[in-house]
Scaffold this motif. Structure first.
Motif, mmCIF file in Angstrom:
data_model
loop_
_atom_site.group_PDB
_atom_site.id
_atom_site.type_symbol
_atom_site.label_atom_id
_atom_site.label_comp_id
_atom_site.label_asym_id
_atom_site.label_seq_id
_atom_site.Cartn_x
_atom_site.Cartn_y
_atom_site.Cartn_z
ATOM 1 N N MET A 146 6.996 7.004 -8.750
ATOM 2 C CA MET A 146 5.866 6.322 -8.116
ATOM 3 C C MET A 146 4.554 6.819 -8.720
ATOM 4 O O MET A 146 3.617 6.050 -8.923
ATOM 5 N N ILE A 147 4.504 8.119 -9.013
ATOM 6 C CA ILE A 147 3.300 8.653 -9.645
ATOM 7 C C ILE A 147 3.134 8.047 -11.042
ATOM 8 O O ILE A 147 2.041 7.718 -11.479
ATOM 9 N N ALA A 148 4.272 7.855 -11.725
ATOM 10 C CA ALA A 148 4.214 7.320 -13.081
ATOM 11 C C ALA A 148 3.917 5.829 -13.099
ATOM 12 O O ALA A 148 3.504 5.291 -14.116
ATOM 13 N N GLY A 149 4.165 5.160 -11.973
ATOM 14 C CA GLY A 149 3.953 3.711 -11.945
ATOM 15 C C GLY A 149 5.202 2.930 -12.285
ATOM 16 O O GLY A 149 5.140 1.741 -12.550
ATOM 17 N N LEU A 150 6.340 3.593 -12.285
ATOM 18 C CA LEU A 150 7.596 2.906 -12.600
ATOM 19 C C LEU A 150 8.270 2.361 -11.343
ATOM 20 O O LEU A 150 9.182 1.561 -11.435
ATOM 21 N N GLU A 151 7.848 2.853 -10.176
ATOM 22 C CA GLU A 151 8.328 2.290 -8.916
ATOM 23 C C GLU A 151 7.111 1.863 -8.113
ATOM 24 O O GLU A 151 6.083 2.536 -8.134
ATOM 25 N N GLU A 152 7.264 0.778 -7.385
ATOM 26 C CA GLU A 152 6.187 0.357 -6.513
ATOM 27 C C GLU A 152 6.059 1.345 -5.351
ATOM 28 O O GLU A 152 7.058 1.926 -4.916
ATOM 29 N N ILE A 153 4.854 1.532 -4.872
ATOM 30 C CA ILE A 153 4.624 2.409 -3.729
ATOM 31 C C ILE A 153 4.680 1.537 -2.479
ATOM 32 O O ILE A 153 3.889 0.609 -2.334
ATOM 33 N N SER A 154 5.633 1.815 -1.581
ATOM 34 C CA SER A 154 5.801 0.931 -0.426
ATOM 35 C C SER A 154 4.648 1.081 0.558
ATOM 36 O O SER A 154 4.141 0.110 1.095
ATOM 37 N N GLU A 155 4.272 2.325 0.817
ATOM 38 C CA GLU A 155 3.150 2.577 1.724
ATOM 39 C C GLU A 155 2.401 3.803 1.226
ATOM 40 O O GLU A 155 2.971 4.628 0.530
ATOM 41 N N GLY A 156 1.136 3.938 1.652
ATOM 42 C CA GLY A 156 0.359 5.109 1.276
ATOM 43 C C GLY A 156 -0.342 4.913 -0.052
ATOM 44 O O GLY A 156 -0.247 3.859 -0.676
ATOM 45 N N THR A 157 -1.055 5.964 -0.475
ATOM 46 C CA THR A 157 -1.801 5.849 -1.726
ATOM 47 C C THR A 157 -1.548 7.054 -2.615
ATOM 48 O O THR A 157 -1.283 8.159 -2.140
#
Ligand SMILES: Nc1ncnc2c1ncn2[C@@H]1O[C@H](COP(=O)(O)OP(=O)(O)O)[C@@H](O)[C@H]1O
Ligand SMILES: [Mg+2]
Lengths: 384, 393
Positions: free
Chosen positions: B49-60
């Motif tokens: 998620m930090i890398a941008g390879l998975e979408e972030i479902s909630e939060g920032t």
């Protein structure tokens, strides 16, 4: 160094026949076993003499039997090994398997005979056409296969009898080439993009889309022919403008042929895409810089199949060209050559020459690219 | 070089699989952070998620103060090393390492690319392989190329997902040392994922210990080792793992005692004072003590207990003794070999009875219900959430 030594060792052995080697081997083996038995008997006598109890004697005898058996087996194994090494290499390594070998020869021969017959049946029409195309004396059917008079007349006539602009063979050939090249390029791009997308990106309706296209693809394309003709006619893409119309139709449904290439892309690790994206590539760069270079076989496979589809198409092309000769592709045009009683008689050998010319580019393409074609079809299996 | 901030980050996969729950973490500039936890606990998911390879479902997620939730990986200025190396098979080692540089816009001059790649190759000792394809390299060499590819580019955050787990044990130790050196050279923010607590302890400035998508504890290696917040951390960090036994904590006046296996051992030093400060009452606890803090005693006494030796593992500099207490619970004891003379060492065989005691200063007390340390300052909310949210498997 070692290799040389081996050669020296095996060479004299190869000069003897296998029979001789086996005989020698057996003789030596039997001699050694005899010697062993003799020694053993003497030993046994001594040992038996050393005790009085019947029980003990029985035990010694039993034990001896087992020992002797083991020792003899050892010797036999030793000589079998020796034999295996000293016999000349190749199929007749072991004489005792001769029965099996002759069986195999019979089996192979049968298979080859069947294959040769099948090849002959399969090649016959092609050879006929080739021969007919070089026949100079005309008329439709003749009672012989080998031409009486040979020549290139038919080939020359094909291109000279009717001018390009009137829709002669040259025109048809050109039309077909244009169609096939355009379709091959456009279809390949569409198919590869489609399958890469389906392989990599998860979006809503992806599964449904895949199944839907699969089921749609199961209906015969001819069902749509009438309606497609109407649409093309309304767009003014029939008869003398048939070529863009045909390209449009061939290309339109190409996205549905995604399965083979999707299967291939599925075997390329996703982490390659991810690594490239982290390295700064956008999706398109990932596709062109990383995925495509790794997908040569599937690109060529897709190009080839896309090229061949329109190359041999007849049914739809007849509809769209109607009777306008400048809008025909080569299959329709050739058929047009022999469409009536008289024209068959006049043009039959020319028709055959045309057929040969049609086969040439495809044959050459296949010969050059067949390696990739096979890799493409077997896809992931080869990649591993 | 950048700070990374995760606020209430959550990942829900298809089918309502919650892989990461409310992840909150502040990573300072140039910090070396390690995510550690058993397989499937959500480390990779968080990193991706930090890398941008998975979408972030909630939060920032913020990098350098900028929310990156909707940015493509290429716009986040990160580098990443993958577990399976992910080298481009059709490119030579040189081109693999030059790949990120060739994508830069405006274009980087070839001379600069050459300089950077050769420099990185030199640092990693792979100069002689630059013209080879990855297929012709060994696992360790491939790993170096992967690291090289990640380090040629200037990046804000350097991510590594189990980079050493495909290597054999010896190479792993060697590469671990090299990563420590590398870190000095690259000098940026590192986030490193591993399931191996040794790697975590040796590499991290701070360690994030995760379980089932929850953060169990965040702290420096010393902190999490000396003051585990809960039973999970206590058992996960340290090898061989901490011994956990049922016991009671007894308060007598100002003093505290524990009574494992019928003994009575005084809680010493700072621990006793902390308990007193928190005014902890007599109660049932799970008592934890590390194998290396156990002492062998010569004679039975009130402050030690009897065990029977089952297995003696000679590790060289120390012995690992697997023993069984009288109630059947199994313990591990680590004794430096040097403490025993030859005769004593020979006697350490199956069935030998031993008397054990341990340091009063270094024991740990956990609530048997919540499994949280009695001395924990921060409530471990994750743990109680866990009890409610996650159905038993
Ligand atoms: N693409 C996915 N779809 C559904 N669940 C996934 C997916 N990827 C990972 N998971 C689940 O998320 C959890 C965390 O996975 P991961 O982050 O890979 O764990 P770790 O790296 O700590 O071993 C696991 O339970 C895993 O099964
Ligand atoms: Mg993982």
């Amino acid at each position: 160094m070692e290799k040389e030594k081996k050669v020296v060792e095996t060479n004299p052995a190869q000069e003897k026949t296998a029979d001789q080697i086996i005989k020698e081997n057996t003789a030596l083996r039997d001699a050694e076993i005899k010697e062993l038995k003799r020694k053993n008997e003497a030993e046994l006598k001594q040992r038996l003499a050393s005790t009085d109890s019947k029980e003990e004697r029985k035990r010694i005898k039993e034990q001896n039997k087992v020992d002797l058996y083991n020792q003899i087996s050892e010797i036999k194994n030793k000589y079998n090994d020796l034999l295996a090494h000293s016999l000349p290499s190749g199929a007749n390594k072991d004489k005792r398997h001769m029965g099996m070998k002759s069986k195999r020869i019979i089996g192979n021969t049968t298979i080859y005979i069947i294959l040769i017959i099948m090849t002959f049946i399969w090649l016959f029409p092609f050879v006929c056409i080739l021969l007919q195309s070089f026949r100079v004396e005309s008329t439709h059917m003749v009672g012989y296969i080998i031409p009486k008079q040979w020549g290139f007349d038919n080939y020359i006539n094909l291109f000279t009898k009717k001018a390009f602009n009137d829709g002669g063979f040259g025109r048809w050939y050109f039309n077909t080439l244009i169609i096939s090249i355009f379709v091959a390029l456009i279809q390949t791009i569409i198919v590869l993009c489609m399958s890469y997308t389906l392989s990599r990106i998860r979006f809503k309706g992806r599964k449904f889309l895949m199944n839907f296209m699969l089921i749609l693809g199961m209906f015969p394309g001819m069902l749509t022919m009438i309606i497609l003709y109407r649409v093309l006619k309304d767009m003014g893409l029939t008869e003398s403008h048939a070529i863009p119309g045909l390209i449009l139709v061939y290309v339109a449904s190409s996205g549905m042929g995604y399965y083979v290439s999707k299967g291939f892309f599925d075997t390329l690790p996703k982490s390659l895409d991810e690594a490239a994206r982290v390295d700064g590539a956008n999706r398109a760069q990932v596709f062109f810089k990383v995925i495509l270079p790794l997908s040569k076989p599937i690109v060529i496979y897709t190009l080839l199949t896309a090229f061949m589809g329109p190359w041999g198409d007849y049914i739809f092309a007849t509809y769209v060209a109607h009777h306008e000769e400048t809008g025909m592709n080569v299959a329709v045009g050739l058929q047009n050559l022999i469409s009536s009683e008289q024209s068959i008689n006049a043009n039959y050998t020319m028709f055959c020459a045309g057929g040969v010319l049609v086969a040439i580019p495809i044959t050459i393409l296949f010969m050059i690219l067949q390696k990739y074609y096979v890799e493409g079809v077997t896809g992931g299996a080869v990649k591993g | 070089m950048a700070s990374v901030k995760l606020t209430d980050v959550k990942k829900i996969y298809q089918g309502n699989v919650v892989a990461v729950h409310d992840f909150n973490l502040d990573i300072k500039d140039k910090e070396f952070i390690v995510f550690v936890g058993p397989s499937g606990c959500g480390k990779s998911t968080t990193l991706r998620m930090i890398a941008g390879l998975e979408e972030i479902s909630e939060g920032t997620i913020e990098i350098d103060g900028v929310v990156v939730n909707d940015l493509q990986p290429k716009d986040r200025y990160i580098s990443m090393v993958f577990q399976n190396y992910a080298l481009y098979p059709h490119l030579t080692v040189f081109e693999n390492m030059a790949f990120p540089l060739r994508l830069l816009r405006p274009r980087m001059p070839n001379a600069e690319i050459y300089k950077r790649v050769t420099q990185a190759a030199e640092v990693l000792g792979i100069t002689q392989y630059l013209t080879r394809k990855p297929k012709a390299l060994s696992g360790g060499q491939r790993q170096r190329v992967a690291i090289g590819r990640a380090m040629v580019k200037d990046c804000k955050v350097f991510l590594m997902d189990e980079p050493l787990s495909n290597l054999d044990a010896k190479l792993r130790n060697q590469m671990r040392a090299e990563i420590i050196l590398l870190r000095k050279k690259i000098d940026t923010t590192f986030i490193y994922v591993t399931h191996d607590q040794t790697e975590a302890m040796t590499l991290g400035d701070r360690i994030v210990i995760m379980k089932d998508g929850f953060i169990m504890q965040v702290g420096s290696p010393t902190e999490v080792f000396d003051h585990p917040n809960n039973l999970f951390v206590a058992e996960f960090i340290g090898a061989p793992k901490m011994n956990i036994v049922k016991s009671q904590l007894l308060k007598e006046g100002d003093k505290y005692y524990v009574n494992p296996f019928g003994s009575k051992i005084e809680v010493g030093g700072a621990k006793g004072k902390q308990l007193l400060a928190k005014n902890v009452e007599t109660q049932d606890i799970l008592l934890g003590f590390r194998p290396e803090h156990v002492r062998l005693e010569q004679n039975p006494s009130a402050s030690n207990f009897k065990v029977t030796l089952e297995v003696n593992e000679m590790m060289g500099s120390e012995l690992h003794l697997h023993v069984v207490a009288e109630d059947g619970s199994k313990l591990i004891v680590r004794i430096p070999t040097i403490q025993l003379n030859d005769k004593e060492r020979e006697e350490m065989v199956y069935g030998k009875e031993l008397y054990l005691s341990f340091e009063g200063k270094v024991m740990h007390f956990f609530n048997p219900e919540t499994e949280i340390s009695l001395l924990s300052n921060q409530e471990s909310p994750q743990k109680s959430d866990l009890k409610q949210d996650v159905p038993e498997e």
